[in-house]
Motif scaffolding. Structure first.
Motif, PDB file in Angstrom:
ATOM      1  N   MET A   1       0.822  -1.202   0.000  1.00 34.50           N
ATOM      2  CA  MET A   1       0.000   0.000   0.000  1.00 34.50           C
ATOM      3  C   MET A   1       0.863   1.262   0.000  1.00 34.50           C
ATOM      4  O   MET A   1       0.580   2.192  -0.741  1.00 34.50           O
ATOM      5  N   ILE A   2       1.907   1.301   0.811  1.00 36.35           N
ATOM      6  CA  ILE A   2       2.754   2.497   0.901  1.00 36.35           C
ATOM      7  C   ILE A   2       3.484   2.741  -0.421  1.00 36.35           C
ATOM      8  O   ILE A   2       3.657   3.892  -0.841  1.00 36.35           O
ATOM      9  N   PHE A   3       3.886   1.663  -1.099  1.00 40.22           N
ATOM     10  CA  PHE A   3       4.612   1.827  -2.357  1.00 40.22           C
ATOM     11  C   PHE A   3       3.698   2.316  -3.478  1.00 40.22           C
ATOM     12  O   PHE A   3       4.132   3.045  -4.363  1.00 40.22           O
ATOM     13  N   GLN A   4       2.443   1.929  -3.432  1.00 38.84           N
ATOM     14  CA  GLN A   4       1.484   2.470  -4.392  1.00 38.84           C
ATOM     15  C   GLN A   4       1.278   3.957  -4.154  1.00 38.84           C
ATOM     16  O   GLN A   4       1.217   4.745  -5.106  1.00 38.84           O
ATOM     17  N   LEU A   5       1.189   4.355  -2.887  1.00 38.49           N
ATOM     18  CA  LEU A   5       1.035   5.770  -2.548  1.00 38.49           C
ATOM     19  C   LEU A   5       2.247   6.578  -3.020  1.00 38.49           C
ATOM     20  O   LEU A   5       2.091   7.660  -3.600  1.00 38.49           O
ATOM     21  N   ILE A   6       3.442   6.045  -2.813  1.00 44.08           N
ATOM     22  CA  ILE A   6       4.655   6.714  -3.278  1.00 44.08           C
ATOM     23  C   ILE A   6       4.623   6.875  -4.798  1.00 44.08           C
ATOM     24  O   ILE A   6       4.991   7.923  -5.335  1.00 44.08           O
ATOM     25  N   GLY A   7       4.160   5.859  -5.502  1.00 47.40           N
ATOM     26  CA  GLY A   7       4.040   5.942  -6.955  1.00 47.40           C
ATOM     27  C   GLY A   7       3.057   7.019  -7.383  1.00 47.40           C
ATOM     28  O   GLY A   7       3.325   7.788  -8.314  1.00 47.40           O
ATOM     29  N   TRP A   8       1.926   7.103  -6.711  1.00 51.69           N
ATOM     30  CA  TRP A   8       0.941   8.131  -7.040  1.00 51.69           C
ATOM     31  C   TRP A   8       1.467   9.535  -6.730  1.00 51.69           C
ATOM     32  O   TRP A   8       1.184  10.487  -7.475  1.00 51.69           O
ATOM     33  N   ILE A   9       2.221   9.659  -5.670  1.00 50.88           N
ATOM     34  CA  ILE A   9       2.833  10.962  -5.352  1.00 50.88           C
ATOM     35  C   ILE A   9       3.804  11.354  -6.452  1.00 50.88           C
ATOM     36  O   ILE A   9       3.842  12.503  -6.892  1.00 50.88           O
ATOM     37  N   GLY A  10       4.595  10.398  -6.930  1.00 56.31           N
ATOM     38  CA  GLY A  10       5.520  10.659  -8.033  1.00 56.31           C
ATOM     39  C   GLY A  10       4.785  11.098  -9.289  1.00 56.31           C
ATOM     40  O   GLY A  10       5.181  12.052  -9.964  1.00 56.31           O
ATOM     41  N   ALA A  11       3.698  10.415  -9.607  1.00 53.51           N
ATOM     42  CA  ALA A  11       2.897  10.791 -10.773  1.00 53.51           C
ATOM     43  C   ALA A  11       2.340  12.198 -10.600  1.00 53.51           C
ATOM     44  O   ALA A  11       2.329  12.996 -11.549  1.00 53.51           O
ATOM     45  N   PHE A  12       1.896  12.523  -9.399  1.00 51.87           N
ATOM     46  CA  PHE A  12       1.379  13.865  -9.111  1.00 51.87           C
ATOM     47  C   PHE A  12       2.443  14.926  -9.365  1.00 51.87           C
ATOM     48  O   PHE A  12       2.171  15.956  -9.985  1.00 51.87           O
TER      49      PHE A  12
ATOM     50  N   ALA B   1      10.478  11.450 -10.314  1.00 56.27           N
ATOM     51  CA  ALA B   1      11.273  10.316 -10.778  1.00 56.27           C
ATOM     52  C   ALA B   1      11.705   9.424  -9.622  1.00 56.27           C
ATOM     53  O   ALA B   1      11.625   8.195  -9.714  1.00 56.27           O
ATOM     54  N   VAL B   2      12.135  10.027  -8.525  1.00 54.58           N
ATOM     55  CA  VAL B   2      12.582   9.235  -7.367  1.00 54.58           C
ATOM     56  C   VAL B   2      11.419   8.430  -6.789  1.00 54.58           C
ATOM     57  O   VAL B   2      11.569   7.240  -6.485  1.00 54.58           O
ATOM     58  N   CYS B   3      10.268   9.066  -6.635  1.00 55.41           N
ATOM     59  CA  CYS B   3       9.098   8.345  -6.117  1.00 55.41           C
ATOM     60  C   CYS B   3       8.721   7.182  -7.030  1.00 55.41           C
ATOM     61  O   CYS B   3       8.447   6.072  -6.549  1.00 55.41           O
ATOM     62  N   LEU B   4       8.722   7.417  -8.321  1.00 57.25           N
ATOM     63  CA  LEU B   4       8.360   6.346  -9.249  1.00 57.25           C
ATOM     64  C   LEU B   4       9.438   5.264  -9.321  1.00 57.25           C
ATOM     65  O   LEU B   4       9.130   4.090  -9.560  1.00 57.25           O
ATOM     66  N   MET B   5      10.690   5.627  -9.057  1.00 61.55           N
ATOM     67  CA  MET B   5      11.743   4.617  -9.000  1.00 61.55           C
ATOM     68  C   MET B   5      11.565   3.714  -7.777  1.00 61.55           C
ATOM     69  O   MET B   5      11.747   2.495  -7.867  1.00 61.55           O
ATOM     70  N   ILE B   6      11.193   4.312  -6.656  1.00 63.01           N
ATOM     71  CA  ILE B   6      10.935   3.519  -5.444  1.00 63.01           C
ATOM     72  C   ILE B   6       9.789   2.550  -5.701  1.00 63.01           C
ATOM     73  O   ILE B   6       9.870   1.360  -5.369  1.00 63.01           O
ATOM     74  N   ASN B   7       8.739   3.050  -6.307  1.00 63.42           N
ATOM     75  CA  ASN B   7       7.592   2.218  -6.655  1.00 63.42           C
ATOM     76  C   ASN B   7       8.005   1.097  -7.602  1.00 63.42           C
ATOM     77  O   ASN B   7       7.642  -0.062  -7.404  1.00 63.42           O
ATOM     78  N   ALA B   8       8.779   1.435  -8.628  1.00 60.52           N
ATOM     79  CA  ALA B   8       9.204   0.445  -9.617  1.00 60.52           C
ATOM     80  C   ALA B   8      10.123  -0.613  -9.009  1.00 60.52           C
ATOM     81  O   ALA B   8      10.031  -1.795  -9.362  1.00 60.52           O
ATOM     82  N   MET B   9      11.001  -0.207  -8.097  1.00 59.86           N
ATOM     83  CA  MET B   9      11.875  -1.190  -7.440  1.00 59.86           C
ATOM     84  C   MET B   9      11.048  -2.189  -6.634  1.00 59.86           C
ATOM     85  O   MET B   9      11.303  -3.393  -6.676  1.00 59.86           O
ATOM     86  N   HIS B  10      10.066  -1.673  -5.905  1.00 54.95           N
ATOM     87  CA  HIS B  10       9.243  -2.553  -5.076  1.00 54.95           C
ATOM     88  C   HIS B  10       8.482  -3.573  -5.924  1.00 54.95           C
ATOM     89  O   HIS B  10       8.361  -4.732  -5.541  1.00 54.95           O
ATOM     90  N   PHE B  11       7.967  -3.142  -7.061  1.00 54.69           N
ATOM     91  CA  PHE B  11       7.165  -4.015  -7.912  1.00 54.69           C
ATOM     92  C   PHE B  11       7.984  -4.693  -9.019  1.00 54.69           C
ATOM     93  O   PHE B  11       7.416  -5.312  -9.912  1.00 54.69           O
TER      94      PHE B  11
END
Length: 83
Positions: A1-12, A41-51
């Motif tokens: 759940m937290i990694f999805q939120l980080i991804g959405w923050i990055g997209a925002f 980019a950093v937020c989406l990288m964190i999300n991408a690493m997790h998934f």
């Protein structure tokens, strides 16, 4: 759940920075534009690493490098103008 939120923050961050640039509110030379791109980019990288999304990780890694180069250019221009 937290990694999805980080991804959405990055997209925002990406969407907001591009929207403000497109509306003429921000300029390409402004530090805040590049900071938002870097944060996105950093937020989406964190999300991408997790998934384990390697393509997304690579694209956002390149995007982060571009943002860092742009920030470096902004900072060197700023300090050059002060001397």
């Amino acid at each position: 759940m937290i990694f999805q939120l980080i991804g959405w923050i990055g997209a925002f961050f990406f969407i907001l920075s591009y929207f403000l640039l497109s509306k003429g509110i921000w300029k390409q030379e402004e530090v805040k534009y590049h900071v938002f791109n870097l944060l996105g980019a950093v937020c989406l990288m964190i999300n991408a690493m997790h998934f384990s999304d390697h393509a997304n990780l690579a694209v956002n890694g390149v995007w982060a490098c571009i943002a860092l180069m742009a920030l470096y250019k902004c900072w060197t221009s700023y300090f050059r103008s002060k001397s």
